[in-house]
Write a protein that holds these residues in place. Structure first.
Motif, PDB file in Angstrom:
ATOM      1  N   ILE A   6      15.593  41.571  38.798  1.00 60.32           N
ATOM      2  CA  ILE A   6      16.322  41.924  40.027  1.00 60.32           C
ATOM      3  C   ILE A   6      16.773  40.658  40.792  1.00 60.32           C
ATOM      4  O   ILE A   6      15.970  39.882  41.306  1.00 60.32           O
ATOM      5  CB  ILE A   6      15.492  42.870  40.924  1.00 60.32           C
ATOM      6  N   THR A   7      18.076  40.541  40.863  1.00 57.92           N
ATOM      7  CA  THR A   7      18.710  39.356  41.451  1.00 57.92           C
ATOM      8  C   THR A   7      18.442  39.268  42.957  1.00 57.92           C
ATOM      9  O   THR A   7      18.582  40.267  43.668  1.00 57.92           O
ATOM     10  CB  THR A   7      20.233  39.423  41.199  1.00 57.92           C
ATOM     11  N   GLY A   8      18.104  38.075  43.403  1.00 59.28           N
ATOM     12  CA  GLY A   8      17.926  37.838  44.843  1.00 59.28           C
ATOM     13  C   GLY A   8      16.754  38.595  45.454  1.00 59.28           C
ATOM     14  O   GLY A   8      16.636  38.665  46.684  1.00 59.28           O
TER      15      GLY A   8
ATOM     16  N   ALA B  31      18.061  47.434  42.964  1.00 54.58           N
ATOM     17  CA  ALA B  31      17.083  47.508  41.860  1.00 54.58           C
ATOM     18  C   ALA B  31      17.334  48.759  41.033  1.00 54.58           C
ATOM     19  O   ALA B  31      16.873  49.844  41.388  1.00 54.58           O
ATOM     20  CB  ALA B  31      15.667  47.485  42.426  1.00 54.58           C
ATOM     21  N   MET B  32      18.067  48.592  39.962  1.00 56.97           N
ATOM     22  CA  MET B  32      18.360  49.716  39.064  1.00 56.97           C
ATOM     23  C   MET B  32      17.559  49.608  37.764  1.00 56.97           C
ATOM     24  O   MET B  32      16.950  50.578  37.325  1.00 56.97           O
ATOM     25  CB  MET B  32      19.854  49.749  38.748  1.00 56.97           C
ATOM     26  N   THR B  33      17.540  48.430  37.148  1.00 55.69           N
ATOM     27  CA  THR B  33      17.003  48.296  35.785  1.00 55.69           C
ATOM     28  C   THR B  33      15.486  48.431  35.754  1.00 55.69           C
ATOM     29  O   THR B  33      14.764  47.584  36.292  1.00 55.69           O
ATOM     30  CB  THR B  33      17.401  46.930  35.186  1.00 55.69           C
ATOM     31  N   ASP B  34      15.004  49.486  35.093  1.00 57.78           N
ATOM     32  CA  ASP B  34      13.558  49.631  34.880  1.00 57.78           C
ATOM     33  C   ASP B  34      13.151  48.786  33.673  1.00 57.78           C
ATOM     34  O   ASP B  34      14.010  48.369  32.882  1.00 57.78           O
ATOM     35  CB  ASP B  34      13.223  51.097  34.621  1.00 57.78           C
ATOM     36  N   ALA B  35      11.842  48.595  33.499  1.00 58.59           N
ATOM     37  CA  ALA B  35      11.375  47.797  32.354  1.00 58.59           C
ATOM     38  C   ALA B  35      11.764  48.487  31.039  1.00 58.59           C
ATOM     39  O   ALA B  35      12.163  47.847  30.082  1.00 58.59           O
ATOM     40  CB  ALA B  35       9.871  47.602  32.442  1.00 58.59           C
ATOM     41  N   ARG B  36      11.656  49.781  30.951  1.00 58.62           N
ATOM     42  CA  ARG B  36      12.216  50.644  29.905  1.00 58.62           C
ATOM     43  C   ARG B  36      11.475  50.672  28.572  1.00 58.62           C
ATOM     44  O   ARG B  36      11.827  51.458  27.696  1.00 58.62           O
ATOM     45  CB  ARG B  36      13.707  50.370  29.672  1.00 58.62           C
ATOM     46  N   GLY B  37      10.473  49.831  28.351  1.00 58.70           N
ATOM     47  CA  GLY B  37       9.603  49.942  27.177  1.00 58.70           C
ATOM     48  C   GLY B  37      10.337  50.228  25.890  1.00 58.70           C
ATOM     49  O   GLY B  37      11.252  49.507  25.500  1.00 58.70           O
TER      50      GLY B  37
HETATM   51  C1  LIG Z   1      20.870  37.347  35.174  1.00 67.10           C
HETATM   52  C2  LIG Z   1      20.688  38.824  35.274  1.00 67.10           C
HETATM   53  C3  LIG Z   1      20.698  39.433  36.514  1.00 67.10           C
HETATM   54  C4  LIG Z   1      20.463  40.812  36.627  1.00 67.10           C
HETATM   55  N1  LIG Z   1      20.417  41.381  37.885  1.00 67.10           N
HETATM   56  C5  LIG Z   1      20.090  42.696  37.997  1.00 67.10           C
HETATM   57  C6  LIG Z   1      19.936  43.288  39.304  1.00 67.10           C
HETATM   58  O1  LIG Z   1      20.097  42.634  40.334  1.00 67.10           O
HETATM   59  N2  LIG Z   1      19.610  44.594  39.378  1.00 67.10           N
HETATM   60  C7  LIG Z   1      19.413  45.362  38.266  1.00 67.10           C
HETATM   61  O2  LIG Z   1      19.115  46.544  38.414  1.00 67.10           O
HETATM   62  N3  LIG Z   1      19.522  44.820  37.024  1.00 67.10           N
HETATM   63  C8  LIG Z   1      19.859  43.515  36.863  1.00 67.10           C
HETATM   64  N4  LIG Z   1      19.998  42.959  35.606  1.00 67.10           N
HETATM   65  C9  LIG Z   1      19.646  43.785  34.452  1.00 67.10           C
HETATM   66  C10 LIG Z   1      20.768  44.128  33.502  1.00 67.10           C
HETATM   67  O3  LIG Z   1      21.445  45.268  33.944  1.00 67.10           O
HETATM   68  C11 LIG Z   1      20.088  44.329  32.127  1.00 67.10           C
HETATM   69  O4  LIG Z   1      19.766  43.035  31.652  1.00 67.10           O
HETATM   70  C12 LIG Z   1      20.937  45.046  31.133  1.00 67.10           C
HETATM   71  O5  LIG Z   1      21.090  46.383  31.508  1.00 67.10           O
HETATM   72  C13 LIG Z   1      20.318  44.979  29.728  1.00 67.10           C
HETATM   73  O6  LIG Z   1      18.978  45.382  29.763  1.00 67.10           O
HETATM   74  P1  LIG Z   1      17.854  44.440  29.123  1.00 67.10           P
HETATM   75  O7  LIG Z   1      18.050  43.063  29.617  1.00 67.10           O
HETATM   76  O8  LIG Z   1      16.558  45.090  29.372  1.00 67.10           O
HETATM   77  O9  LIG Z   1      18.184  44.397  27.598  1.00 67.10           O
HETATM   78  P2  LIG Z   1      17.880  45.498  26.504  1.00 67.10           P
HETATM   79  O10 LIG Z   1      18.014  46.854  27.077  1.00 67.10           O
HETATM   80  O11 LIG Z   1      16.616  45.158  25.838  1.00 67.10           O
HETATM   81  O12 LIG Z   1      19.115  45.265  25.526  1.00 67.10           O
HETATM   82  C14 LIG Z   1      19.064  44.464  24.361  1.00 67.10           C
HETATM   83  C15 LIG Z   1      19.929  45.148  23.302  1.00 67.10           C
HETATM   84  O13 LIG Z   1      19.417  46.455  23.049  1.00 67.10           O
HETATM   85  C16 LIG Z   1      20.481  47.401  23.134  1.00 67.10           C
HETATM   86  N5  LIG Z   1      19.901  48.667  23.625  1.00 67.10           N
HETATM   87  C17 LIG Z   1      19.182  48.869  24.752  1.00 67.10           C
HETATM   88  N6  LIG Z   1      18.829  50.162  24.870  1.00 67.10           N
HETATM   89  C18 LIG Z   1      19.337  50.800  23.795  1.00 67.10           C
HETATM   90  C19 LIG Z   1      19.316  52.148  23.351  1.00 67.10           C
HETATM   91  N7  LIG Z   1      18.696  53.117  24.037  1.00 67.10           N
HETATM   92  N8  LIG Z   1      19.970  52.448  22.184  1.00 67.10           N
HETATM   93  C20 LIG Z   1      20.608  51.484  21.497  1.00 67.10           C
HETATM   94  N9  LIG Z   1      20.657  50.183  21.861  1.00 67.10           N
HETATM   95  C21 LIG Z   1      20.028  49.845  22.997  1.00 67.10           C
HETATM   96  C22 LIG Z   1      21.465  46.789  24.116  1.00 67.10           C
HETATM   97  O14 LIG Z   1      22.777  47.328  23.982  1.00 67.10           O
HETATM   98  C23 LIG Z   1      21.380  45.315  23.745  1.00 67.10           C
HETATM   99  O15 LIG Z   1      22.241  45.031  22.666  1.00 67.10           O
HETATM  100  C24 LIG Z   1      20.252  41.590  35.465  1.00 67.10           C
HETATM  101  C25 LIG Z   1      20.266  40.975  34.216  1.00 67.10           C
HETATM  102  C26 LIG Z   1      20.486  39.614  34.106  1.00 67.10           C
HETATM  103  C27 LIG Z   1      20.466  38.992  32.732  1.00 67.10           C
END
Ligand SMILES: Cc1cc2nc3c(=O)[nH]c(=O)nc-3n(C[C@H](O)[C@H](O)[C@H](O)COP(=O)(O)OP(=O)(O)OC[C@H]3O[C@@H](n4cnc5c(N)ncnc54)[C@H](O)[C@@H]3O)c2cc1C
Length: 509
Positions: free
Chosen positions: A188-190, A147-153
């Motif tokens: 978060i996958t799985g 679990a790395m990806t936060d919601a990030r607002g």
């Molecule tokens: C099917 C699937 C499985 C996944 N599994 C996991 C997992 O198991 N664990 C985990 O931790 N994560 C997981 N992820 C998360 C994945 O790492 C994120 O989807 C990815 O990092 C993009 O974040 P987001 O979906 O929130 O998109 P966003 O961050 O909203 O990105 C949308 C667009 O905004 C741009 N953007 C975002 N932030 C900025 C910024 N600060 N400045 C400029 N541009 C920006 C991006 O480049 C992109 O073009 C999974 C994602 C998917 C789709």
């Protein structure tokens, strides 16, 4: 090591709080909507017991010397890195979808590498704690979600400046016994069929974000943890009939969920980073490197399935010898093998980190993933081209079984002799599942969006050195000394040679 059935049974011992379609799900293992994901993850356990695949699917623990599932292993050399991607391709071929367990594997390796480096700088004991945790993971053959990806607002604001503090997982309280944490991790996958959760920070943190510089592991059913399971393209079709879902046993993508942490207690022995913000970049980049290299394995395994399916459909429709079909299939193969070459290169160019664990080549890993964000779309486009519009206009299995429509539909979908219409429909549904569904955005955003890879490629490509090379070749360097052109080590070598030759009184030109 557990086998597939033992893994599924082990999930019954957990009591996760999972919500889906507006309801709390009582028994995850028996919930039909979750079964494909559980079956896919079970394959990572089952194949470890198949003598044909033991070399790839298992490894020797460097902690205990015991045989373990490779998904719990810390890479001890180049050979391990290569076997890891072979394992990814194999599982892609066997399931035709995301088998989920690689995120936790990459989390284990990235935290192993980073905790060692934190301890070297701060004299902390994170690495020892982590090794103890790893022992448990290996002994119990657990599947941790990563679990790395936060919601990030608001992406333009740092974690500490967000309107809602819970958009990032963070420390709320510190005590003698451990931490109280809150926040959310998304996609978060799985997650709902894992035994444990390993968290990592999602981005590089500054000093003001100290409380967000956080990594820990907890049981998936720890008090205060809940999940909201995600929807997927055509997901409820799996309830309608076997044919309609395309990949009835293994489903589509990994089964993602939002994980909500509400005042969760984490004992110190499960905390692997708590405020060392200067190491967030290392942890994020190390994890991203491992994870991005995987995509040239798993997605190429999926490509093997879709290329096979497209070829089969071409034969069923009698077009397999048409030159444009042969060309398209060849194009698909060439793209898939390009990605495979990239991922193999990441492994073969890997290196030993101070912790002893091996890491992949980071620049090549980012190139691999960037190729995946483009080429998966391209080879799936060609699969759609070969399969025809039927992949999105097929009637349902119920109409095939209805005596009123059965005969006409069987005629409608007949192909070459020897290809039963029902099989043709099955294959078209599989191609629909793989080429129209959620697998495409997964290839785009999983392991980070393309911009994240480009940032890393730009950072690591050594453009300055390339400019020097160009200037030297063009003869525009100010300093044209031999040393500047060939480098210091080589200059010393040639000076030595020159000296020896001069000693022998031989003239050199
Ligand atoms: C099917 C699937 C499985 C996944 N599994 C996991 C997992 O198991 N664990 C985990 O931790 N994560 C997981 N992820 C998360 C994945 O790492 C994120 O989807 C990815 O990092 C993009 O974040 P987001 O979906 O929130 O998109 P966003 O961050 O909203 O990105 C949308 C667009 O905004 C741009 N953007 C975002 N932030 C900025 C910024 N600060 N400045 C400029 N541009 C920006 C991006 O480049 C992109 O073009 C999974 C994602 C998917 C789709």
């Amino acid at each position: 090591m557990m086998n597939g059935k033992e893994y599924i049974d082990s999930l019954r011992d957990l009591d996760l709080e999972v919500y889906f379609l507006g309801q709390r799900i009582k028994s995850l293992v028996d919930e039909p909507m979750f079964q494909p994901h559980i079956h896919t993850a079970a394959m990572t356990y089952e194949l470890a017991h198949d003598p044909e695949y033991q070399e790839i699917m298992t490894a020797t623990s460097h902690l205990t010397g015991e045989r373990i599932n490779r998904f719990t292993h810390i890479h001890q050399g180049i050979d391990d890195l290569v076997k890891k991607v072979r394992m990814m391709r194999l599982l892609g071929q066997k399931t035709g979808t995301c088998f989920q367990r690689c995120v936790g594997l990459d989390g284990l390796n990235a935290v192993y590498v980073t905790t060692y480096d934190i301890d070297q700088k701060h004299g902390t004991n994170y690495h020892e704690r982590f090794r103890n945790y790893l022992l448990e993971v290996q002994k119990n053959d657990w599947m941790p979600s990563g679990a790395m990806t936060d919601a990030r607002g608001d992406r333009s604001l740092r974690p500490s400046k967000q309107q809602h503090p819970d958009t990032y997982v963070h420390i709320k309280e510190r005590s003698e016994d451990g931490l109280i944490v809150s926040g959310m991790k998304a996609h978060i996958t799985g997650a709902i069929n894992s035994h444990e959760i390993i968290t990592m920070p999602t981005r590089t943190m500054g000093e003001e974000d100290r409380d967000f510089a956080l990594s820990f592991a907890i049981p998936a059913d720890a008090k205060g943890v809940s999940y909201v399971f995600s929807r997927q393209t055509n997901d409820t079709r799996r309830l309608d009939g076997v044919l309609d879902s395309g990949n009835p046993k293994y489903g589509i993508v990994g089964g993602e969920a939002i994980i909500i942490f509400k005042d969760v207690f984490v004992p110190w022995e499960r905390v692997f980073m708590a405020g060392e913000y200067e190491f967030t970049n290392e942890l994020v980049e190390t994890f991203a490197g491992y994870h991005r290299s995987n995509y040239g394995g798993c997605k190429v395994g999926l490509a093997d399935v879709v290329i096979g399916g497209s070829n089969w459909i071409a034969e069923a429709h009698g077009i397999e010898r048409a030159s444009h079909i042969v060309d398209k299939l060849t194009e698909m193969i060439a793209m898939a093998e390009t990605c495979w070459s990239c991922t193999l290169a990441c492994s073969y160019e890997g290196y030993r980190t101070p912790s002893g664990a091996y890491h992949i080549h980071p620049l090549l890993a980012n190139v691999t993933k960037l190729n995946i964000t483009r080429m998966v779309y391209e080879w799936m486009r060609l699969a759609q081209d070969i399969a025809g519009g039927k992949i999105i206009t097929l009637p349902s299995e119920k109409d095939l079984e209805n005596p009123e429509t059965m005969e006409i539909l069987t005629e409608c979908f007949a192909g070459k002799e020897g290809f039963p219409p029902r099989d043709i429909i099955k294959m078209l549904r599989l191609i629909e599942n793989m080429s129209v569904g959620a697998g495409l955005p997964e290839a785009m955003h999983g392991a980070g969006s393309p911009a994240a890879q480009k940032i890393m490629i730009a950072r690591r490509s050594g453009v300055d050195r390339k400019m020097e090379l160009a200037k030297t070749v063009a003869g525009i360097n100010q300093d044209t000394s031999f040393e500047r052109i060939i480098g210091k080590d080589e200059k010393e070598h040639w000076d030595e040679v020159k000296k020896k030759i001069q000693e022998k009184s031989v003239q050199i030109c």
